[in-house]
Scaffold this active site. Structure first.
Site, short mmCIF file in Angstrom:
data_model
loop_
_atom_site.label_atom_id
_atom_site.label_comp_id
_atom_site.label_asym_id
_atom_site.label_seq_id
_atom_site.Cartn_x
_atom_site.Cartn_y
_atom_site.Cartn_z
N SER A 182 8.26 34.41 -13.62
CA SER A 182 8.82 35.74 -13.36
C SER A 182 7.88 36.68 -12.62
O SER A 182 8.33 37.65 -12.03
CB SER A 182 9.25 36.38 -14.68
OG SER A 182 8.20 36.35 -15.61
N HIS A 210 15.30 32.95 -14.83
CA HIS A 210 15.39 33.39 -13.43
C HIS A 210 16.00 32.32 -12.52
O HIS A 210 16.20 32.57 -11.34
CB HIS A 210 14.00 33.77 -12.90
CG HIS A 210 13.43 34.95 -13.62
ND1 HIS A 210 13.68 36.24 -13.24
CD2 HIS A 210 12.65 35.02 -14.74
CE1 HIS A 210 13.06 37.07 -14.07
NE2 HIS A 210 12.43 36.35 -14.99
N LYS A 241 20.18 38.38 -16.21
CA LYS A 241 19.73 38.34 -14.82
C LYS A 241 20.94 37.99 -13.92
O LYS A 241 21.78 38.83 -13.71
CB LYS A 241 18.56 37.38 -14.72
CG LYS A 241 17.52 37.76 -15.82
CD LYS A 241 16.17 37.30 -15.62
CE LYS A 241 15.28 37.50 -16.84
NZ LYS A 241 15.04 38.89 -17.21
C1 LIG Z 1 11.30 33.99 -18.15
C2 LIG Z 1 12.00 34.89 -19.10
N1 LIG Z 1 12.39 34.41 -20.30
C3 LIG Z 1 13.02 35.17 -21.20
C4 LIG Z 1 13.32 36.49 -20.94
C5 LIG Z 1 13.99 37.32 -21.98
O1 LIG Z 1 15.30 37.57 -21.63
P1 LIG Z 1 16.16 38.82 -22.16
O2 LIG Z 1 15.92 39.95 -21.24
O3 LIG Z 1 17.55 38.33 -22.12
O4 LIG Z 1 15.71 39.12 -23.55
C6 LIG Z 1 12.97 37.03 -19.70
C7 LIG Z 1 13.28 38.44 -19.41
O5 LIG Z 1 12.53 39.18 -18.83
C8 LIG Z 1 12.28 36.22 -18.76
O6 LIG Z 1 11.89 36.72 -17.59
#
Ligand SMILES: Cc1ncc(COP(=O)(O)O)c(C=O)c1O
Length: 393
Positions: A182, A210, A241
């Protein structure tokens, strides 16, 4: 020392607020998909994870409205008890098919999905192998588990292999990796990871937060991108997302999903996804299937922005996806850069430690399928003008 002493001593954020360069918690007054209104001013949004631009799709909004009227505003309870709707189960069946797995389980956020899966599946004397750049929800899930955690340098499979080789052959092992990272916009070396997993008898959990809707022929994610769909054991994705909503999912073998359903504390002790969100995710899946041209446009926009930033002389690291980090360096410089870009009418995300190493601060640009050429030119012009001014400072 009193419990609150640390709060009284925390002055850093107040200092930045007083300086006028505070970039966080910017209140959005209205959103028009690729543009937002902040304090009465329009900004081009390149700081969103809304990769396919589905938050404002008429079919998605219509579905959410219908569900709101049919089921009410919330479920007011856990999936385990009064919080399961027929729609939650439809969504799970749909996602299992889409992700080419036997079964799927829907959580209220992606964060809770990772917490639930890691803390529930990995017990004492079992091992987690986690890329150092994995998302915080993976780090926290690993901490909550009673397992032994090995963190390997980003995408360094030699280091991963050393750790695997040191671990007792018969111990339970889970390799966990973001599909698209990310903060970097890089893609995990899934073929290499799968080879090691098969050799050392480890399971693999991919976080496709992502990658869902972005990578793969049909938007199926990282495993689809590498044609490894029948070999990965567990895939997690968020709805926050590409799917334009909120919620998370874990997909995998039916027995594992059944176990998680009855043991994952972040599922059982938290209220379920609200009806409007479930309906919007179902509608977003329809759109992903019916409008593959959105994914094509996303990749076209991504290439244009990557090339444009590079030709202006910016370092975008190893980005190979719609996440494009613009490397700035030290914290104070990044704050000034962010503010200048913001004042020029562009919303980017500032990224600072602990999300990235010291002096590796960056502005994260994230592309959407619904950006048009004018948006991209506008953002590039802003980077060109601000870059010139900043070079003189
Ligand atoms: C790689 C990754 N995993 C998990 C999450 C967590 O997702 P959520 O926003 O649905 O809690 C995110 C969110 O930023 C993320 O970028």
């Amino acid at each position: 020392m009193s419990l609150f002493e640390k709060c009284y001593r925390f002055t850093k954020a107040r200092e930045v607020i007083a300086s006028g360069y505070y970039p966080y918690f910017q209140p959005i007054e209205a959103s028009f998909d690729t543009e937002v209104l902040i304090r009465g001013e329009k900004k081009v949004m390149v700081g969103s994870n809304n990769y396919l631009g589905l938050t404002h799709h008429p079919k998605v909004i219509e579905a959410a409205e219908r569900a709101l009227h049919k089921y009410g505003s919330g479920c007011t309870g856990s999936r385990f008890l009064n919080g399961t709707l027929d729609m939650h189960e439809q969504l799970e069946e749909r996602l299992a098919r889409f992700m080419r797995q036997e079964a799927a389980l829907v959580f209220s956020t992606g964060y809770q999905s990772n917490l639930g899966v890691l803390a529930t599946l990995v017990g004492r004397d079992e091992h987690i192998f986690s890329d150092k750049l994995n998302h915080a929800s993976i780090v926290d899930g690993a901490r909550l588990s009673f397992g032994i955690v090995h963190r390997y340098p980003h995408n360094d499979l030699r280091a991963l292999e050393r750790e695997l080789a040191r671990t007792p052959a018969d111990a339970g092992k889970l390799i966990v990796t973001d599909g698209i990272f990310s903060m970097e916009g890089t893609i995990a070396d899934l073929p290499g990871i799968m080879k090691l997993a098969e050799f050392y008898g480890a399971e693999v959990l991919i976080d496709d937060a992502h990658s869902f809707g972005v990578l793969g022929e049909f938007g199926g994610g990282t495993a689809q991108h590498f044609h490894l769909e029948d070999r990965t054991s567990l895939t997690m994705a968020t709805f926050s997302k590409s799917l334009g909503s909120i919620g998370g999912v874990i997909a995998g073998p039916e027995d594992v999903i059944h176990y998680l359903k009855h043991h994952a504390r972040s599922l059982i002790f938290s209220a379920s996804m609200p009806p409007s969100s479930v309906a919007s995710v179902l509608a977003a899946l329809d759109v992903i299937e019916q409008e593959p041209e959105r994914r094509e446009q996303l990749w076209y926009n991504t290439r244009r922005m990557q090339e444009g930033l590079k030709s202006l002389g910016y370092d975008i690291g190893g980005s190979e996806t719609p996440i494009i980090p613009v490397l700035i360096g030290e914290f104070d410089r990044m704050l000034v850069f962010w503010k200048e870009i913001f004042d020029a009418g562009v919303f980017t995300n500032p990224v600072t430690p602990p999300a990235v190493p010291e002096n590796s601060c960056r502005l994260r640009v994230s592309m959407m399928a619904t950006h048009n050429d004018d948006h991209i030119d506008f953002v590039l012009d802003a980077f060109a003008a601000v870059g010139k001014r900043m070079a003189a400072i």
